[in-house]
Design a protein around this motif. Structure first.
Motif, PDB file in Angstrom:
ATOM      1  N   ALA A 103     -40.784-100.589  94.948  1.00 35.35           N
ATOM      2  CA  ALA A 103     -39.962-101.795  94.966  1.00 35.35           C
ATOM      3  C   ALA A 103     -38.591-101.468  95.543  1.00 35.35           C
ATOM      4  O   ALA A 103     -38.111-100.348  95.416  1.00 35.35           O
ATOM      5  CB  ALA A 103     -39.797-102.349  93.551  1.00 35.35           C
ATOM      6  N   VAL A 104     -37.988-102.475  96.192  1.00 40.61           N
ATOM      7  CA  VAL A 104     -36.661-102.308  96.773  1.00 40.61           C
ATOM      8  C   VAL A 104     -35.780-103.465  96.333  1.00 40.61           C
ATOM      9  O   VAL A 104     -36.188-104.620  96.407  1.00 40.61           O
ATOM     10  CB  VAL A 104     -36.742-102.261  98.320  1.00 40.61           C
ATOM     11  N   LEU A 105     -34.585-103.143  95.857  1.00 41.44           N
ATOM     12  CA  LEU A 105     -33.615-104.180  95.515  1.00 41.44           C
ATOM     13  C   LEU A 105     -32.791-104.481  96.752  1.00 41.44           C
ATOM     14  O   LEU A 105     -32.277-103.576  97.392  1.00 41.44           O
ATOM     15  CB  LEU A 105     -32.689-103.688  94.397  1.00 41.44           C
ATOM     16  N   GLY A 106     -32.669-105.762  97.119  1.00 36.78           N
ATOM     17  CA  GLY A 106     -31.825-106.079  98.269  1.00 36.78           C
ATOM     18  C   GLY A 106     -32.564-106.918  99.300  1.00 36.78           C
ATOM     19  O   GLY A 106     -33.661-107.363  99.036  1.00 36.78           O
ATOM     20  N   ASP A 107     -31.997-107.101 100.429  1.00 36.25           N
ATOM     21  CA  ASP A 107     -30.595-106.910 100.751  1.00 36.25           C
ATOM     22  C   ASP A 107     -29.796-108.097 100.217  1.00 36.25           C
ATOM     23  O   ASP A 107     -30.384-109.031  99.662  1.00 36.25           O
ATOM     24  CB  ASP A 107     -30.471-106.804 102.286  1.00 36.25           C
ATOM     25  N   GLU A 124     -47.073-103.862 100.724  1.00 32.75           N
ATOM     26  CA  GLU A 124     -47.180-104.182  99.292  1.00 32.75           C
ATOM     27  C   GLU A 124     -46.054-103.536  98.487  1.00 32.75           C
ATOM     28  O   GLU A 124     -46.273-102.883  97.472  1.00 32.75           O
ATOM     29  CB  GLU A 124     -48.556-103.779  98.755  1.00 32.75           C
ATOM     30  N   VAL A 125     -44.841-103.686  99.004  1.00 29.90           N
ATOM     31  CA  VAL A 125     -43.661-103.206  98.298  1.00 29.90           C
ATOM     32  C   VAL A 125     -42.830-104.424  97.908  1.00 29.90           C
ATOM     33  O   VAL A 125     -42.564-105.291  98.738  1.00 29.90           O
ATOM     34  CB  VAL A 125     -42.820-102.284  99.211  1.00 29.90           C
ATOM     35  N   VAL A 126     -42.477-104.499  96.634  1.00 30.32           N
ATOM     36  CA  VAL A 126     -41.714-105.650  96.160  1.00 30.32           C
ATOM     37  C   VAL A 126     -40.289-105.597  96.692  1.00 30.32           C
ATOM     38  O   VAL A 126     -39.652-104.547  96.677  1.00 30.32           O
ATOM     39  CB  VAL A 126     -41.690-105.686  94.620  1.00 30.32           C
ATOM     40  N   LEU A 137     -36.384-117.814 102.557  1.00 29.30           N
ATOM     41  CA  LEU A 137     -36.916-116.771 101.697  1.00 29.30           C
ATOM     42  C   LEU A 137     -38.028-117.292 100.786  1.00 29.30           C
ATOM     43  O   LEU A 137     -38.907-116.540 100.373  1.00 29.30           O
ATOM     44  CB  LEU A 137     -35.791-116.187 100.830  1.00 29.30           C
ATOM     45  N   THR A 138     -37.967-118.602 100.501  1.00 22.91           N
ATOM     46  CA  THR A 138     -38.978-119.210  99.632  1.00 22.91           C
ATOM     47  C   THR A 138     -40.376-118.958 100.190  1.00 22.91           C
ATOM     48  O   THR A 138     -41.317-118.716  99.448  1.00 22.91           O
ATOM     49  CB  THR A 138     -38.711-120.724  99.536  1.00 22.91           C
ATOM     50  N   GLU A 139     -40.502-119.009 101.512  1.00 22.02           N
ATOM     51  CA  GLU A 139     -41.802-118.897 102.158  1.00 22.02           C
ATOM     52  C   GLU A 139     -42.002-117.520 102.771  1.00 22.02           C
ATOM     53  O   GLU A 139     -42.856-117.355 103.643  1.00 22.02           O
ATOM     54  CB  GLU A 139     -41.910-119.931 103.273  1.00 22.02           C
ATOM     55  N   ALA A 140     -41.192-116.545 102.379  1.00 22.38           N
ATOM     56  CA  ALA A 140     -41.203-115.268 103.093  1.00 22.38           C
ATOM     57  C   ALA A 140     -42.342-114.347 102.682  1.00 22.38           C
ATOM     58  O   ALA A 140     -42.467-113.261 103.214  1.00 22.38           O
ATOM     59  CB  ALA A 140     -39.867-114.551 102.931  1.00 22.38           C
ATOM     60  N   GLY A 141     -43.179-114.767 101.740  1.00 22.99           N
ATOM     61  CA  GLY A 141     -44.332-113.943 101.420  1.00 22.99           C
ATOM     62  C   GLY A 141     -44.425-113.578  99.950  1.00 22.99           C
ATOM     63  O   GLY A 141     -43.472-113.748  99.186  1.00 22.99           O
ATOM     64  N   ALA A 142     -45.586-113.035  99.579  1.00 18.87           N
ATOM     65  CA  ALA A 142     -45.913-112.811  98.173  1.00 18.87           C
ATOM     66  C   ALA A 142     -45.070-111.712  97.538  1.00 18.87           C
ATOM     67  O   ALA A 142     -44.899-111.677  96.328  1.00 18.87           O
ATOM     68  CB  ALA A 142     -47.383-112.451  98.047  1.00 18.87           C
ATOM     69  N   TYR A 143     -44.544-110.803  98.357  1.00 19.77           N
ATOM     70  CA  TYR A 143     -43.806-109.678  97.779  1.00 19.77           C
ATOM     71  C   TYR A 143     -42.289-109.873  97.821  1.00 19.77           C
ATOM     72  O   TYR A 143     -41.532-108.973  97.511  1.00 19.77           O
ATOM     73  CB  TYR A 143     -44.203-108.373  98.489  1.00 19.77           C
ATOM     74  N   VAL A 144     -41.853-111.059  98.251  1.00 20.56           N
ATOM     75  CA  VAL A 144     -40.422-111.294  98.390  1.00 20.56           C
ATOM     76  C   VAL A 144     -39.905-112.165  97.245  1.00 20.56           C
ATOM     77  O   VAL A 144     -40.386-113.280  97.043  1.00 20.56           O
ATOM     78  CB  VAL A 144     -40.114-111.939  99.757  1.00 20.56           C
ATOM     79  N   PHE A 145     -38.942-111.645  96.518  1.00 22.01           N
ATOM     80  CA  PHE A 145     -38.377-112.324  95.358  1.00 22.01           C
ATOM     81  C   PHE A 145     -36.864-112.374  95.464  1.00 22.01           C
ATOM     82  O   PHE A 145     -36.263-111.637  96.242  1.00 22.01           O
ATOM     83  CB  PHE A 145     -38.727-111.557  94.070  1.00 22.01           C
ATOM     84  N   THR A 327     -45.920 -99.797  87.402  1.00 23.61           N
ATOM     85  CA  THR A 327     -44.920 -99.385  88.391  1.00 23.61           C
ATOM     86  C   THR A 327     -45.436 -99.353  89.814  1.00 23.61           C
ATOM     87  O   THR A 327     -44.769 -98.824  90.694  1.00 23.61           O
ATOM     88  CB  THR A 327     -44.350 -97.998  88.029  1.00 23.61           C
ATOM     89  N   SER A 328     -46.613 -99.923  90.085  1.00 17.99           N
ATOM     90  CA  SER A 328     -47.027-100.022  91.485  1.00 17.99           C
ATOM     91  C   SER A 328     -46.535-101.345  92.058  1.00 17.99           C
ATOM     92  O   SER A 328     -46.234-102.279  91.294  1.00 17.99           O
ATOM     93  CB  SER A 328     -48.544 -99.938  91.606  1.00 17.99           C
ATOM     94  N   GLY A 329     -46.457-101.436  93.372  1.00 20.07           N
ATOM     95  CA  GLY A 329     -45.984-102.664  94.005  1.00 20.07           C
ATOM     96  C   GLY A 329     -46.710-103.906  93.514  1.00 20.07           C
ATOM     97  O   GLY A 329     -46.081-104.856  93.026  1.00 20.07           O
ATOM     98  N   PRO A 330     -48.077-103.933  93.596  1.00 20.38           N
ATOM     99  CA  PRO A 330     -48.807-105.127  93.164  1.00 20.38           C
ATOM    100  C   PRO A 330     -48.599-105.449  91.674  1.00 20.38           C
ATOM    101  O   PRO A 330     -48.505-106.627  91.305  1.00 20.38           O
ATOM    102  CB  PRO A 330     -50.264-104.756  93.447  1.00 20.38           C
ATOM    103  N   GLN A 331     -48.498-104.403  90.836  1.00 19.75           N
ATOM    104  CA  GLN A 331     -48.283-104.652  89.397  1.00 19.75           C
ATOM    105  C   GLN A 331     -46.909-105.281  89.162  1.00 19.75           C
ATOM    106  O   GLN A 331     -46.776-106.218  88.363  1.00 19.75           O
ATOM    107  CB  GLN A 331     -48.378-103.334  88.610  1.00 19.75           C
ATOM    108  N   ILE A 332     -45.893-104.778  89.860  1.00 21.50           N
ATOM    109  CA  ILE A 332     -44.547-105.333  89.681  1.00 21.50           C
ATOM    110  C   ILE A 332     -44.530-106.792  90.144  1.00 21.50           C
ATOM    111  O   ILE A 332     -43.952-107.665  89.508  1.00 21.50           O
ATOM    112  CB  ILE A 332     -43.504-104.507  90.470  1.00 21.50           C
ATOM    113  N   ARG A 333     -45.225-107.043  91.264  1.00 18.57           N
ATOM    114  CA  ARG A 333     -45.271-108.404  91.803  1.00 18.57           C
ATOM    115  C   ARG A 333     -45.863-109.373  90.770  1.00 18.57           C
ATOM    116  O   ARG A 333     -45.294-110.437  90.502  1.00 18.57           O
ATOM    117  CB  ARG A 333     -46.128-108.428  93.067  1.00 18.57           C
TER     118      ARG A 333
END
Lengths: 375, 292
Positions: A103-107, A124-126, A137-145, A327-333
């Motif tokens: 997972a990555v915090l930002g930008d 598959e990185v959050v 950003l709303t439509e930017a994909g499943a891993y974007v929060f 702690t995996s990308g999909p689990q965090i998502r």
């Protein structure tokens, strides 16, 4: 010939050293969990990036001193994006391929977050942004929060305030020429026009501009009742130059206006500007906020701003999801979508099905050189 | 509104002109693009700021020291980077690359030492400027216009009338012939660097008064300066002044009818038009670009 040989040897050694550095496992033991952070640590957005980093570091310290994530220590690797999407993309690639972060915090900047988003989805990185507010950003994909509200809310709130509360009919837009300026400007415009108002002028300026007199003169020529000002710290110059040009109009702005540097640049020309902001404020008496402010001041000897607050929240929300789901990308998502009623310093936060935060902005103004809630 | 746009154009143009004058003096003497000229603009602004903020110096004194420091830095760049390359007969492309490298190094040093936040030379309250034919102009801006014109005249006088100026022009014309008649060409090149860089220093301080101090301020300054010098005719002082004013005017008045997002594009369009239709610039100098 001898020189050439030495040259070859040097190149070989340097290459070997670089390979060792790259191929080595990220310098952490098995007991560590590493996530990344992408922030504008230099360039125009540096002040926001530094504050965000301080907020994340504070959260990190608190998380690790209260047991980490299931006993493992959390680490954050910071990468500087310079506020530039190209630099952001390569920094993100580095975090994913070299550091293998889930997972990555930002930008903070929408333009950077949006450029990184497709790679985040593919790998598959959050990606959890504390402050990118572009509606895209709303439509930017499943891993974007994100844990800040979309501009849709901010632009709509301000347009409604301008037309319904202030009763304005003629407003001009003076915006920065990037994703952020275009995004929020169009939301404001749509709502304001729907409310029966007119946008009398819309002028833009380059991200690195410092002379805005021509834009100001063009906007002023249309005699707007108010100017919706969008940008970053250059808004400080704009207010100063507008006041030197003798323009006396109500300025309206957004959450990026809440930057002490703007007050420094603008002097008393900033007084009376009305802007939409998050509920977070260092002088908010709320207990969660005060706990955060005390800890932040103890750690950095300075008052936290909204970017520090939102970034602190982002790190905490990520930790909640990792403790809850794994702690995996999909689990965090998966787990991020279950975040409800997180008592954040920027207000109670929930993540909706698009990965957007549900948080309504409030209105604030500048009075005697201080940011205060609009009564 | 048109008067205001014209005034804005003249002010922007004057700062471009100052950078262009320094650039053109150096180019005329050594015939390569001294890109690090932009770094000197920023260094002067930071030096002035540092003297005022850390030592509490009055503005005038800090400004004078910074201009001299800017000139000195130009000389050092020439002495320790360009001169060895020149003596090795490096082509001007190599000198340009070295110059580009120095620009980035200096800019990063500034960022490292002073941080990337904006510093202000001129604090306090924003006061409304003077009204002049329906346009507004502040006292700082009057200073910018006055200093540019005075410095242009002074630089011209220096180059035409003084011994040093004449030797600069002699070296510019033909370095070998100049040394044959006893002119110390290295010393003359140093002088040109000092003079050109000091002008960049003045520009840096004036730009800083107008729009504050930040590490990347040199880039915009040098790009607009180079455009102005090219339009004016490389090597020509009056050309640099007119070139600066012309692009300042074009980019500010040019956006009258179109969106102001086009401001920078206009200066480049003017440059391209000149390169195509009048490659020698306004003052058709014989220092043509193909010699670069």
């Amino acid at each position: 010939m001898k020189n050439k040989l030495i040259g070859v040897i040097v190149v070989v050694i340097v290459t070997a050293a670089a390979l060792v550095l790259i191929l080595r496992k990220p310098g952490a033991g098995d007991q560590d969990i590493t996530v990344g952070a992408l922030l504008p640590l230099t360039g125009q957005g540096a002040a926001y990036g530094e504050a965000a980093k301080s907020g994340m570091d504070l959260a990190l310290q608190q998380v690790n001193s209260s047991g980490g994530i299931d006993g493992k220590t959390l680490r954050i690797i910071y990468e500087d994006t310079q506020g530039d999407p190209k630099v952001g993309v390569s920094a993100f690639q580095k975090l994913v391929t070299v550091n293998h972060v889930p997972a990555v915090l930002g930008d903070l900047l929408s333009s950077v977050t949006l450029s990184v988003a497709p790679i985040a989805n593919r790998r598959e990185v959050v990606l959890l942004s504390p402050a990118s507010s572009s509606p895209k950003l709303t439509e930017a994909g499943a891993y974007v929060f994100r844990n800040c509200p979309s501009d849709v809310y901010e632009g709509t709130v301000m347009a409604d305030y301008a037309s319904k509360t202030l009763g304005l009919k003629r407003v001009a837009i003076l915006r920065i020429n990037n994703e952020y300026g275009v995004g929020i400007g169009s939301v404001f415009k749509k709502e304001f026009v729907e409310n029966g108002g007119t946008i009398v002028a819309e002028e833009s300026y380059a991200e690195d501009a410092t002379d805005f007199r021509t834009q100001i003169a063009k906007v002023a020529a249309q005699n707007p009742q108010a100017i919706y000002l969008l940008g970053y710290k250059q808004m400080g110059y704009i207010l100063r130059q507008a006041s030197e040009l003798g323009l006396k109009t109500q300025f309206l702005s957004t959450v990026t206006f809440e930057d002490p540097e703007i007050l420094k640049l603008a002097g008393d020309a900033a007084d009376g500007v009305i802007y939409s902001a998050s509920k977070f404020s260092p002088d908010n008496a709320d207990e969660t906020v005060q706990r955060f402010v005390d800890a932040y001041e103890a750690a950095y000897q300075s008052e936290p701003n909204i970017f520090a607050g939102l970034s602190y929240d982002a790190a905490q929300i990520l930790v909640i999801a990792m403790r809850d789901g794994g702690t995996s990308g999909p689990q965090i998502r998966e787990a991020l979508h279950r975040v409800k009623d997180y008592p954040g310093v920027a207000g109670e936060t929930a993540i909706d099905e698009n990965g957007d935060a549900v948080l309504t902005p409030v209105l604030k103004t500048v009075k005697d050189g201080e940011f205060v809630f609009l009564k | 509104m048109i008067t205001q746009l014209t005034v804005n154009g003249i002010i922007a143009g004057c700062t471009y002109a100052l950078v262009a004058m320094g650039f053109t003096i150096i180019y005329g003497t050594v015939r390569f693009f001294h890109f690090a000229h932009g770094a000197i603009v920023a260094v002067a602004a930071y030096t002035a700021w540092a003297f005022m903020a850390y030592l509490g110096m009055p503005f005038a004194m800090a400004a004078i020291i910074s201009v001299v420091a800017a000139g000195g830095l130009g000389v050092l760049m020439d002495r320790f980077v360009y001169r060895p390359l020149r003596q090795r007969k490096s082509p001007s492309l190599i000198l340009l690359l070295a110059s580009f490298g120095m620009f980035l190094v200096v800019q990063n040093i500034l960022q490292f030492v002073f941080g990337s936040d904006i510093k202000m030379l001129r604090g306090g309250a924003a006061s409304e400027g003077h009204r002049l034919f329906g346009a507004v102009i502040t006292s700082t801006q009057l200073w910018i216009v006055a200093s540019s014109v005075i410095l242009a005249v002074a630089a011209l006088w220096f180059l035409r009338k003084t011994g040093f100026g004449k030797s600069i022009r002699a070296v510019a014309d033909d370095q070998v012939a100049a040394s044959l008649v006893g002119i110390n060409s290295e010393r003359t090149v140093s002088m040109a660097f000092f003079l050109g860089s000091a002008l960049a220093g003045v520009a840096g301080i004036l730009v800083a008064l107008e729009s504050n101090v930040y590490p990347a301020m040199g880039l915009n300054a040098v790009i607009k300066g180079i455009i102005a010098a090219l339009i004016g005719g490389m090597g020509s002082i009056p050309g640099a002044l007119l070139g600066g004013l012309l692009i300042g005017f074009a980019e500010n008045v040019g956006v009258w009818g179109i969106s102001s997002g086009w401001k920078d594009a206009i200066s480049y369009a003017v440059l391209v038009a000149f390169l195509l239709f009048r490659p020698g610039g306004i003052f058709h100098t014989d220092l043509e670009l193909r010699k670069v």
